[in-house]
Design a protein around this motif. Sequence first.
Motif, PDB file in Angstrom:
ATOM      1  N   VAL A 175      -0.836   3.420  15.130  1.00  0.00           N
ATOM      2  CA  VAL A 175      -2.164   3.786  14.632  1.00  0.00           C
ATOM      3  C   VAL A 175      -2.174   5.241  14.189  1.00  0.00           C
ATOM      4  O   VAL A 175      -2.722   5.582  13.120  1.00  0.00           O
ATOM      5  CB  VAL A 175      -3.233   3.536  15.714  1.00  0.00           C
ATOM      6  CG1 VAL A 175      -4.597   4.059  15.252  1.00  0.00           C
ATOM      7  CG2 VAL A 175      -3.326   2.042  16.039  1.00  0.00           C
TER       8      VAL A 175
ATOM      9  N   TYR B 142      -3.054   4.591  10.307  1.00  0.00           N
ATOM     10  CA  TYR B 142      -4.453   4.209  10.154  1.00  0.00           C
ATOM     11  C   TYR B 142      -5.101   4.929   8.978  1.00  0.00           C
ATOM     12  O   TYR B 142      -4.897   6.124   8.770  1.00  0.00           O
ATOM     13  CB  TYR B 142      -5.229   4.489  11.442  1.00  0.00           C
ATOM     14  CG  TYR B 142      -6.644   3.955  11.404  1.00  0.00           C
ATOM     15  CD1 TYR B 142      -6.888   2.615  11.163  1.00  0.00           C
ATOM     16  CD2 TYR B 142      -7.736   4.795  11.594  1.00  0.00           C
ATOM     17  CE1 TYR B 142      -8.183   2.109  11.111  1.00  0.00           C
ATOM     18  CE2 TYR B 142      -9.037   4.303  11.556  1.00  0.00           C
ATOM     19  CZ  TYR B 142      -9.248   2.963  11.307  1.00  0.00           C
ATOM     20  OH  TYR B 142     -10.524   2.464  11.252  1.00  0.00           O
TER      21      TYR B 142
ATOM     22  N   PHE C 252      -9.820   9.205  12.517  1.00  0.00           N
ATOM     23  CA  PHE C 252      -9.867   8.173  13.560  1.00  0.00           C
ATOM     24  C   PHE C 252     -11.299   7.926  14.032  1.00  0.00           C
ATOM     25  O   PHE C 252     -11.583   7.886  15.223  1.00  0.00           O
ATOM     26  CB  PHE C 252      -8.970   8.552  14.740  1.00  0.00           C
ATOM     27  CG  PHE C 252      -7.534   8.766  14.342  1.00  0.00           C
ATOM     28  CD1 PHE C 252      -6.681   7.695  14.175  1.00  0.00           C
ATOM     29  CD2 PHE C 252      -7.049  10.057  14.093  1.00  0.00           C
ATOM     30  CE1 PHE C 252      -5.358   7.882  13.775  1.00  0.00           C
ATOM     31  CE2 PHE C 252      -5.733  10.256  13.694  1.00  0.00           C
ATOM     32  CZ  PHE C 252      -4.876   9.169  13.536  1.00  0.00           C
TER      33      PHE C 252
ATOM     34  N   LEU D 233     -12.225   2.992  17.115  1.00  0.00           N
ATOM     35  CA  LEU D 233     -12.034   3.232  15.688  1.00  0.00           C
ATOM     36  C   LEU D 233     -13.146   2.600  14.850  1.00  0.00           C
ATOM     37  O   LEU D 233     -13.305   2.936  13.675  1.00  0.00           O
ATOM     38  CB  LEU D 233     -10.677   2.678  15.241  1.00  0.00           C
ATOM     39  CG  LEU D 233      -9.446   3.300  15.906  1.00  0.00           C
ATOM     40  CD1 LEU D 233      -8.191   2.561  15.482  1.00  0.00           C
ATOM     41  CD2 LEU D 233      -9.344   4.783  15.563  1.00  0.00           C
TER      42      LEU D 233
ATOM     43  N   THR E 232      -8.616  -3.612  12.555  1.00  0.00           N
ATOM     44  CA  THR E 232      -7.526  -3.019  13.317  1.00  0.00           C
ATOM     45  C   THR E 232      -7.624  -3.593  14.720  1.00  0.00           C
ATOM     46  O   THR E 232      -8.538  -3.264  15.464  1.00  0.00           O
ATOM     47  CB  THR E 232      -7.628  -1.484  13.341  1.00  0.00           C
ATOM     48  OG1 THR E 232      -7.449  -0.983  12.011  1.00  0.00           O
ATOM     49  CG2 THR E 232      -6.574  -0.873  14.247  1.00  0.00           C
TER      50      THR E 232
ATOM     51  N   ARG F 279      -4.310   6.720   3.403  1.00  0.00           N
ATOM     52  CA  ARG F 279      -4.952   7.827   4.119  1.00  0.00           C
ATOM     53  C   ARG F 279      -4.748   9.165   3.414  1.00  0.00           C
ATOM     54  O   ARG F 279      -5.630  10.023   3.420  1.00  0.00           O
ATOM     55  CB  ARG F 279      -4.384   7.899   5.546  1.00  0.00           C
ATOM     56  CG  ARG F 279      -4.983   9.011   6.382  1.00  0.00           C
ATOM     57  CD  ARG F 279      -4.671   8.793   7.840  1.00  0.00           C
ATOM     58  NE  ARG F 279      -3.374   9.287   8.244  1.00  0.00           N
ATOM     59  CZ  ARG F 279      -2.841   9.074   9.450  1.00  0.00           C
ATOM     60  NH1 ARG F 279      -3.486   8.328  10.337  1.00  0.00           N
ATOM     61  NH2 ARG F 279      -1.673   9.550   9.769  1.00  0.00           N
TER      62      ARG F 279
ATOM     63  N   GLN G 141      -4.408  -4.454   5.654  1.00  0.00           N
ATOM     64  CA  GLN G 141      -3.787  -4.255   6.962  1.00  0.00           C
ATOM     65  C   GLN G 141      -2.276  -4.469   6.895  1.00  0.00           C
ATOM     66  O   GLN G 141      -1.799  -5.297   6.111  1.00  0.00           O
ATOM     67  CB  GLN G 141      -4.350  -5.236   8.017  1.00  0.00           C
ATOM     68  CG  GLN G 141      -5.740  -4.924   8.496  1.00  0.00           C
ATOM     69  CD  GLN G 141      -6.774  -5.264   7.463  1.00  0.00           C
ATOM     70  OE1 GLN G 141      -6.735  -6.319   6.843  1.00  0.00           O
ATOM     71  NE2 GLN G 141      -7.710  -4.350   7.247  1.00  0.00           N
TER      72      GLN G 141
ATOM     73  N   VAL H 113      -3.155  -3.117  11.618  1.00  0.00           N
ATOM     74  CA  VAL H 113      -3.703  -1.783  11.393  1.00  0.00           C
ATOM     75  C   VAL H 113      -4.155  -1.654   9.945  1.00  0.00           C
ATOM     76  O   VAL H 113      -3.391  -1.951   9.023  1.00  0.00           O
ATOM     77  CB  VAL H 113      -2.655  -0.687  11.693  1.00  0.00           C
ATOM     78  CG1 VAL H 113      -3.273   0.694  11.503  1.00  0.00           C
ATOM     79  CG2 VAL H 113      -2.094  -0.828  13.081  1.00  0.00           C
ATOM     80  N   THR H 114      -5.380  -1.204   9.734  1.00  0.00           N
ATOM     81  CA  THR H 114      -5.865  -0.965   8.379  1.00  0.00           C
ATOM     82  C   THR H 114      -5.167   0.256   7.809  1.00  0.00           C
ATOM     83  O   THR H 114      -5.236   1.348   8.385  1.00  0.00           O
ATOM     84  CB  THR H 114      -7.391  -0.744   8.385  1.00  0.00           C
ATOM     85  OG1 THR H 114      -8.032  -1.927   8.867  1.00  0.00           O
ATOM     86  CG2 THR H 114      -7.895  -0.440   6.983  1.00  0.00           C
TER      87      THR H 114
END
Length: 445
Positions: free
Chosen positions: A56, A60, A65, A99, A104, A292, A350, A363-364
């Motif tokens: 994560v 992520y 977060f 989160l 996720t 991200r 994901q 996990v996205t």
Amino acid sequence: MNQSAKRHSPLQVALIGGAIATTATVSVFGPAWTRCVRAALQDSPKALVDQVWQVVNREYVDGSFNKQDWQATRQSLLSKNYSSNEEAYVAIREALQKLGDPYTRFMDPKQYEALTSQTSGEVSGIGIRMEVNDKTKRLTVVEAIENSPALRGGIKAGDEILAIDGKSTLGLKVDDASKLIRGKAGTPISLQLGRAGQNAVTVKLTRANIEVPTVRYTLKQEGNRRVGYIRLREFSAHAAEQMRRAIRDLSNQKVDAFVLDLRGNPGGLLQASIEIARMWLDDGGIVRTVNRQGYSEDTKANRTALTKLPLAVLVDGNSASASEILTGALKDNKRAIVIGGQTFGKALVQSVHELSDGSGLAVTIAHYYTPAGTDINHKGITPNIKIDLTEAQERQLASNPSLVGTQSDPQYARAIAVLSSNNFAQFSASQSTRPMSASASDLQF
């Protein structure tokens, strides 16, 4: 999305992310400290907890977060003692809840196995679809799948399954029967079958790995038009090759147009949606993903379309994720008329990781946008022709699935009306930028 990490482990399968890659568990605290921690945590529930935190932390999509102190979360997780993996599972799920992202999520080994089986598009069993017959209340075969042990063993639609390995099926639910029938490929299974006008017979089969049909198609004669109707249930690993066979087979039967039914399709693998979009599109964008770090990746058609015939796409509120990627690409490129209800509205990608004890973590990792740059998250895609089913119509179709994709199906009937219009091309171009609400007459098909 990262295609270059194949030298590491554990296995990472991208869920509506497409790539099969492998990743390393990378710590942010330096190699010497990490080696000490790993040695101390090896083969303990804490190792699993730390593995989840690391994935994560690295991948992520939201670097804040959800405005949580993710470092403090790690310290809290590792300060606890876990007497079992089950206790660690509870702590992991509590940490992930912070989160605020339902996609996720942690999966125990059974849940992870179910997901990988679904996305692989394969099951280990004998290859039948079953139901409990409303009239007889007996477990009944609906279909024996092509190239399956069941079909080779002579099992037919309508056969009643009276016993599985000597266990009576009277009062048994379909899910419970499925658990008895599924098993490791190569293992034997015995079914007692009842067939109209005949004595009960026992059939002995050997389980095998079977490709699950996710694409079903048929040629329909609608007035003076030959229509290829294709229903796609999910974007599994075999969905693209099954779609390719469907388009080619129907094209060889000289269809005039296609209806692609994505209603109730919850999504699946991103790569499958891209491959299928390219079967309908010669050029234009398909999807843009942003991770991200803000890195943007555009995926486009590559002149590999299998057909240029008119196309209508059917969607509803349960058409989600990869279904929306495909729908958005076809709509934004004015390749198809989209008909039905507002789609679900999931614009997140994901990656799925297998963890050290056989459990899994989704996990996205990215946000996606349609070719026109539209963010559909929590909004969905508005069809060109918005036509929602009434509760009575929904009940009718649910109770009698044979009516789906017929003139008794209002959304399908509307698609046929549009495809049969002589000015379909002009209609497509003029309506692609704005939704069209259904009139009362639209609901009377």
